[in-house]
Design a protein around this motif. Structure first.
Motif, PDB file in Angstrom:
ATOM      1  N   GLN A 136       0.821  -1.212   0.000  1.00  0.00           N
ATOM      2  CA  GLN A 136       0.000   0.000   0.000  1.00  0.00           C
ATOM      3  C   GLN A 136       0.859   1.268   0.000  1.00  0.00           C
ATOM      4  N   GLN A 137       1.940   1.226   0.768  1.00  0.00           N
ATOM      5  CA  GLN A 137       2.796   2.412   0.835  1.00  0.00           C
ATOM      6  C   GLN A 137       3.514   2.640  -0.507  1.00  0.00           C
ATOM      7  N   LYS A 138       3.872   1.525  -1.157  1.00  0.00           N
ATOM      8  CA  LYS A 138       4.517   1.637  -2.461  1.00  0.00           C
ATOM      9  C   LYS A 138       3.565   2.250  -3.491  1.00  0.00           C
ATOM     10  N   ILE A 139       2.316   1.794  -3.425  1.00  0.00           N
ATOM     11  CA  ILE A 139       1.322   2.317  -4.376  1.00  0.00           C
ATOM     12  C   ILE A 139       1.107   3.810  -4.150  1.00  0.00           C
ATOM     13  N   GLN A 140       1.036   4.177  -2.888  1.00  0.00           N
ATOM     14  CA  GLN A 140       0.876   5.596  -2.568  1.00  0.00           C
ATOM     15  C   GLN A 140       2.073   6.400  -3.082  1.00  0.00           C
ATOM     16  N   GLY A 150      -0.905  12.194  -6.334  1.00  0.00           N
ATOM     17  CA  GLY A 150      -1.530  11.503  -5.213  1.00  0.00           C
ATOM     18  C   GLY A 150      -2.677  10.621  -5.674  1.00  0.00           C
ATOM     19  N   ILE A 151      -3.288   9.927  -4.713  1.00  0.00           N
ATOM     20  CA  ILE A 151      -4.343   8.956  -5.035  1.00  0.00           C
ATOM     21  C   ILE A 151      -5.575   9.211  -4.159  1.00  0.00           C
ATOM     22  N   ASP A 152      -6.765   8.968  -4.726  1.00  0.00           N
ATOM     23  CA  ASP A 152      -8.002   9.113  -3.941  1.00  0.00           C
ATOM     24  C   ASP A 152      -8.031   8.058  -2.839  1.00  0.00           C
ATOM     25  N   PHE A 153      -8.754   8.359  -1.781  1.00  0.00           N
ATOM     26  CA  PHE A 153      -8.805   7.415  -0.668  1.00  0.00           C
ATOM     27  C   PHE A 153      -9.415   6.074  -1.103  1.00  0.00           C
ATOM     28  N   ASN A 154     -10.545   6.162  -1.788  1.00  0.00           N
ATOM     29  CA  ASN A 154     -11.222   4.926  -2.194  1.00  0.00           C
ATOM     30  C   ASN A 154     -10.351   4.075  -3.107  1.00  0.00           C
ATOM     31  N   GLU A 155      -9.653   4.743  -3.983  1.00  0.00           N
ATOM     32  CA  GLU A 155      -8.809   4.005  -4.912  1.00  0.00           C
ATOM     33  C   GLU A 155      -7.668   3.305  -4.171  1.00  0.00           C
ATOM     34  N   LEU A 156      -7.092   4.017  -3.206  1.00  0.00           N
ATOM     35  CA  LEU A 156      -6.015   3.415  -2.427  1.00  0.00           C
ATOM     36  C   LEU A 156      -6.523   2.179  -1.700  1.00  0.00           C
ATOM     37  N   GLU A 157      -7.736   2.269  -1.151  1.00  0.00           N
ATOM     38  CA  GLU A 157      -8.335   1.131  -0.453  1.00  0.00           C
ATOM     39  C   GLU A 157      -8.538  -0.054  -1.397  1.00  0.00           C
ATOM     40  N   GLU A 180     -12.024   5.234  15.984  1.00  0.00           N
ATOM     41  CA  GLU A 180     -10.624   5.128  16.416  1.00  0.00           C
ATOM     42  C   GLU A 180      -9.684   4.760  15.273  1.00  0.00           C
ATOM     43  N   GLU A 181     -10.247   4.239  14.162  1.00  0.00           N
ATOM     44  CA  GLU A 181      -9.384   3.900  13.026  1.00  0.00           C
ATOM     45  C   GLU A 181      -9.254   5.039  12.019  1.00  0.00           C
ATOM     46  N   ILE A 182     -10.173   5.995  12.117  1.00  0.00           N
ATOM     47  CA  ILE A 182     -10.230   7.034  11.078  1.00  0.00           C
ATOM     48  C   ILE A 182      -8.946   7.861  11.010  1.00  0.00           C
ATOM     49  N   ALA A 183      -8.439   8.253  12.180  1.00  0.00           N
ATOM     50  CA  ALA A 183      -7.232   9.077  12.196  1.00  0.00           C
ATOM     51  C   ALA A 183      -6.077   8.360  11.507  1.00  0.00           C
ATOM     52  N   GLU A 184      -5.955   7.074  11.811  1.00  0.00           N
ATOM     53  CA  GLU A 184      -4.896   6.264  11.221  1.00  0.00           C
ATOM     54  C   GLU A 184      -5.059   6.173   9.698  1.00  0.00           C
ATOM     55  N   LYS A 185      -6.316   5.914   9.274  1.00  0.00           N
ATOM     56  CA  LYS A 185      -6.609   5.810   7.838  1.00  0.00           C
ATOM     57  C   LYS A 185      -6.253   7.102   7.114  1.00  0.00           C
ATOM     58  N   LEU A 186      -6.649   8.220   7.700  1.00  0.00           N
ATOM     59  CA  LEU A 186      -6.391   9.521   7.082  1.00  0.00           C
ATOM     60  C   LEU A 186      -4.893   9.776   6.938  1.00  0.00           C
ATOM     61  N   GLN A 187      -4.175   9.433   7.990  1.00  0.00           N
ATOM     62  CA  GLN A 187      -2.743   9.683   7.965  1.00  0.00           C
ATOM     63  C   GLN A 187      -2.044   8.835   6.910  1.00  0.00           C
ATOM     64  N   VAL A 188      -2.413   7.588   6.824  1.00  0.00           N
ATOM     65  CA  VAL A 188      -1.784   6.698   5.844  1.00  0.00           C
ATOM     66  C   VAL A 188      -2.106   7.151   4.413  1.00  0.00           C
ATOM     67  N   GLU A 218       5.009  17.376   7.590  1.00  0.00           N
ATOM     68  CA  GLU A 218       5.035  16.188   6.725  1.00  0.00           C
ATOM     69  C   GLU A 218       4.113  16.323   5.525  1.00  0.00           C
ATOM     70  N   PHE A 219       3.051  17.132   5.628  1.00  0.00           N
ATOM     71  CA  PHE A 219       2.162  17.295   4.482  1.00  0.00           C
ATOM     72  C   PHE A 219       2.842  18.108   3.378  1.00  0.00           C
ATOM     73  N   GLN A 220       3.922  18.789   3.708  1.00  0.00           N
ATOM     74  CA  GLN A 220       4.660  19.545   2.694  1.00  0.00           C
ATOM     75  C   GLN A 220       5.565  18.619   1.875  1.00  0.00           C
ATOM     76  N   LEU A 221       5.613  17.373   2.305  1.00  0.00           N
ATOM     77  CA  LEU A 221       6.488  16.396   1.638  1.00  0.00           C
ATOM     78  C   LEU A 221       5.666  15.261   1.053  1.00  0.00           C
ATOM     79  N   CYS A 222       6.221  14.597   0.034  1.00  0.00           N
ATOM     80  CA  CYS A 222       5.557  13.376  -0.430  1.00  0.00           C
ATOM     81  C   CYS A 222       6.599  12.454  -1.059  1.00  0.00           C
TER      82      CYS A 222
END
Lengths: 458, 394
Positions: free
Chosen positions: A4-8, A17-24, A411-419, A454-458
């Motif tokens: 997943q990280q490689k795809i991102q 970048g990639i849409d959230f749904n697409e990444l999922e 409780e998972e949303i924050a993690e999902k958003l960050q990833v 970190e959002f200034q980087l990708c």
């Protein structure tokens, strides 16, 4: 590293970048398959055609007043082009091609006051963005905006103008130190008579061309401009120069000499096939090494495209897009000079970083902007980066964003958003607001994540 | 509660606390008093028309080339037998009369570029006309100084964004409108330097380093900057207030060597007379107040003021009661201990033009080199790349 990280990482560097749904959806897919899809699905061509070709007329016959009105109209059209392009970058089916069009815009950095010529050049870059570098180079050398910008319209046999010949070698192909002043003079002679007419089309003015023999990079002959470009393309240094710049832009600003050499050899062997080169880069193992993840400092344009892409953000007044570009130091179609924008760390100083980190509060909130762009002194571009309103509050459909996360427990949303949004884990402690509704919670976390370094980087 | 503690405890922040690696620990405000020398740079953006600023009132070529734009001889504020100031600059004439001003004529560089951006870049980076540099001359001064004094706030620009001149490879200056606003903006970015961090990328480190410097500099400047009484009137406009802020920071003994401020609007292609009169008056009055303020408080001895514009304008007027982009221009140096006062060199030679433009006689980098050596006590080699002969005015 997780697939997943490689795809991102791939989507961050090859696209915007990639849409959230697409990444999922993609996260369990094979990387090779994803890469193939990127090249198939994200590289469509859509020309920007919002400026009509102006009527053929001799501008020298116009009065001062008429000329001024014409310039004013043209400036507005260039702003419209800027916005249209910025928005097109955020559309997934064009992302890869637009990313490369942006790269070539910075490589063949050029400014013109004539909107139609700006549009024409932009479409030229788009057409060849993933094609053969040689074709791109040959066409840009006959592009009216470029001929005008680098004074080739004034390049005549009796009085050669060296500007185009110099930048062709220094900035577009060989790089400093790989040619002599004498080579510049000889090449300039070969480009004499290359110009454009009132309708903005390339013309070869035979009477102004120097048909005599020239000696260029060790070769002698009655060279014209095409011959000069071909000789430059035969020089291995050209591939080195372009590949290194691409590597810095797409992989890491610390380049690996051995890899650059290998890629340059490949680039020459494939007759400068840009698409093949990108496929080679994105399919190599080293591209996905940890040291290359999250190291790229987003240019202001990349940052703005990310805001659009991730949150569907837009402004009531288009001038807000221009204002942010101006404050952060990158206005599309207005590169500072022929060398283009200085990238990487040059984007970041105390004020630009503070502004980037405050931006989420401004666009997602209602805080008044107490920040102005600098007047560059040019009466012609006055107002280009003027703030449209007191606030920069954007239109964002929060319920649409939140909908993507409804299936997940809070409780998972924050993690999902960050990833999804960041390549690297931020060091800040997210403020815990568990008791809020999912929508408010999601909004809150997004504001915090986008305000992070970190959002200034990708 | 001290401001520092307040900052640490502030709960107003809309975002969380940024944890930074402990080796990037924030700069701690020192209580040293500044004893070095200072340089204030004033940029007139847009290309100020030098010929209507310092007017060659005995020259027929000037009057013939500008039938509707020339300043009539009667109203020129005469400085010597051939040149004088624009009538809006009476305050500048006072500085001239007191021996605090040195005027350089015909300053420029080889192969002049008539684009605002490019020519400004050349002045900012001190490059050749065909050379593209990504760092500015003040930025490289900060880099050179970094070994003994590595602080971003050694150079402050009174603005919201930072100019190329102020950006070095290792160190970049800081931009801010004033200490209060800067502090207000930075204080929301709470930082906490108490964690030890695993390995991070160089660029991440760079961002955190910049953030830390920004927040701690904002705090230091805000704490140390004290409202200073002054009986001098500064113009109420933005430029006047920026110069007032500079004088206040100098009088508060802040550890800052370079100040930078711009005044724009000089791109007078159309209806030049009113626009330039307003701007020159604004410039002249604000600078006079600054100089007198520093003189009264004993700070002028250590301070030098440089004023430049990216280019001058063409000798002839255009068809819209304005002037178009030209080449070389005049440049002002203000200080208390000038070894050359008044005019540094002869008036521009209007009979020896290059296609309607003035030819340069002094490369601006000779002036930079002199300032670096005499005012900032730094060798020019690492900053200007090659050796430019020093001029005799400091």
């Amino acid at each position: 590293m997780k697939e997943q990280q490689k795809i991102q990482h791939l989507y961050f560097r090859a696209c915007f970048g990639i849409d959230f749904n697409e990444l999922e959806q993609q996260k369990d897919k094979n990387l090779k398959k994803v890469l193939k899809e990127v090249f198939e699905k994200n590289s469509k061509i859509k020309n920007i055609e919002i400026v009509e070709k102006p009527k053929v007329e001799n501008r020298n016959n116009l009065t001062e007043q008429e000329k001024r009105l014409l310039r004013k109209g043209s400036r507005q059209k260039i702003k419209n082009l800027n916005i249209a392009w910025l928005k097109q970058m955020a559309e997934p089916e064009y992302a890869l091609r637009e990313k490369m069009t942006l790269f070539w815009h910075n490589h063949f950095a050029c400014k013109t006051q004539i909107a139609y010529l700006a549009q024409k050049q932009n479409n030229l870059l788009r057409k060849h963005a993933l094609g053969k570098f040689g074709d791109l180079l040959h066409e840009i050398a006959k592009d009216s905006a470029m001929l005008q910008f680098l004074n080739n319209q004034q390049n005549r046999k009796e009085k050669p103008n060296e500007n185009f010949a110099r930048e062709l070698m220094e900035l577009f192909t060989l790089g400093r130190g790989n040619y002599s002043e004498k080579d510049i003079k000889e090449a300039a002679r070969a480009f004499t008579g290359w110009g454009f007419d009132f309708s903005g089309e390339y013309v070869f003015r035979e009477r102004q061309h120097d048909f005599e023999s020239k000696m260029f990079l060790g070769k002698t002959g009655n060279f014209n401009g095409n011959d000069i470009i071909d000789i430059i393309l035969e020089n291995p240094q050209t591939a080195n120069f372009i590949v290194k710049k691409l590597y810095i832009n797409l992989v890491n600003d610390k380049f690996d000499e051995a890899i650059v050499q290998e890629l340059a050899t490949f680039f020459r062997k494939t007759d400068y096939d840009i698409k093949a080169l990108l496929e080679k880069i994105f399919s190599s193992d080293w591209f996905y090494e940890q040291k290359n993840i999250g190291t790229h400092i987003k240019s202001p344009i990349e940052l703005l495209v990310h805001y659009q892409k991730f949150f569907g953000l837009d402004f009531e007044d288009d001038r807000s897009w221009l204002f942010i570009q101006k404050v952060l130091g990158q206005i599309l179609l207005y590169p500072p000079n022929v060398a283009g924008w200085q990238e990487g760390k040059n984007w970041i100083d105390s004020s630009s970083l503070l502004f980037r980190m405050t931006l989420p509060d401004l666009i997602f909130g209602q805080i008044e902007v107490d920040f102005n762009s600098k007047d560059d002194g040019d009466a012609d571009t006055e107002g280009l980066g003027k703030r449209a309103a007191k606030t920069l509050q954007a239109k964002v459909d929060w319920s649409k964003i939140t909908k993507q996360f409804l299936v997940h427990p809070q409780e998972e949303i924050a993690e999902k958003l960050q990833v999804w949004l960041l390549s690297l884990k931020p060091t800040n402690i997210l403020e815990n607001t568990q008791s809020l509704s999912k929508e408010v919670f999601t909004k809150n976390i997004i504001r915090q994540l986008t305000a992070s370094p970190e959002f200034q980087l990708c | 509660m001290k401001r520092r503690e307040f900052l640490k405890q502030s709960a107003l922040a809309s975002v969380g606390t940024w944890l930074i690696p402990s080796f990037l620990k924030a700069f701690d405000g020192q209580n040293t008093n500044f004893e070095g020398k200072r340089l204030i740079i004033i940029q007139l953006s847009g290309g100020n028309d030098g010929l209507n600023t310092v007017i060659p009132f005995e020259n027929d070529i000037y009057y013939n080339a500008r039938p509707r734009l020339a300043i009539p001889k009667d109203s020129v504020l005469k400085l010597n037998t051939e040149q004088g100031f624009h009538p809006a600059m009476s305050k500048m004439k006072q500085l001239y009369d007191e021996g605090l001003l040195c005027i350089f004529n015909s300053v420029g560089y080889p192969n002049p570029d008539r684009s605002h951006f490019r020519s400004m870049d050349i002045w900012h980076t001190a490059s050749d006309s065909q050379e593209y540099l990504s760092t500015g001359w003040i930025g490289r001064f900060l880099d050179t100084n970094c070994e003994k004094n590595c602080k971003a706030f050694s150079a402050i620009e009174l603005d919201d964004t930072l100019s190329l001149a102020m950006k070095g490879e290792k160190v970049k200056g800081l931009a801010m409108q004033n200490p209060e606003k800067f502090y207000k903006m930075a204080k929301n970015k709470k930082i906490n330097a108490n964690i030890s961090h695993h390995h991070i990328h160089e660029n991440v480190e760079y961002l955190y380093k910049t953030l830390t410097e920004t927040v701690s500099s904002a705090e230091y400047i805000y704490e140390k900057n004290k409202i200073q009484k002054t009986n001098l009137e500064y113009p109420q406009n933005e430029f006047g207030q920026r110069l007032k802020t500079i004088s206040q920071m100098i009088k508060s003994n802040l550890d800052i060597e370079i100040y930078y401020a711009s005044l724009s609007g000089f791109d007078t292609h159309v209806n030049q007379l009113n626009t330039q009169e307003r701007l020159l008056g604004m410039y002249s009055e604000a600078v006079y107040s600054l100089v007198m303020d520093l003189k009264q408080s004993g700070h002028l001895d250590n301070t030098l003021i440089l004023t430049f514009s990216e280019f001058g304008r063409r000798v002839a007027q255009n068809a819209s009661l304005g002037t178009d982009h030209g080449t070389s221009n005049n440049l002002f140096i203000i200080g208390n201990s000038l070894t050359k006062k008044g005019f540094y060199n002869q008036a521009p030679k209007l009979n020896l033009l290059d296609e309607g433009d003035l030819k340069y006689e002094i490369d601006f980098r000779n002036i930079y080199a002199t300032i670096l050596k005499k005012q900032l006590h730094t060798s020019q080699q690492s900053i200007l790349g090659k050796n430019f002969e020093e001029l005799y005015f400091l």
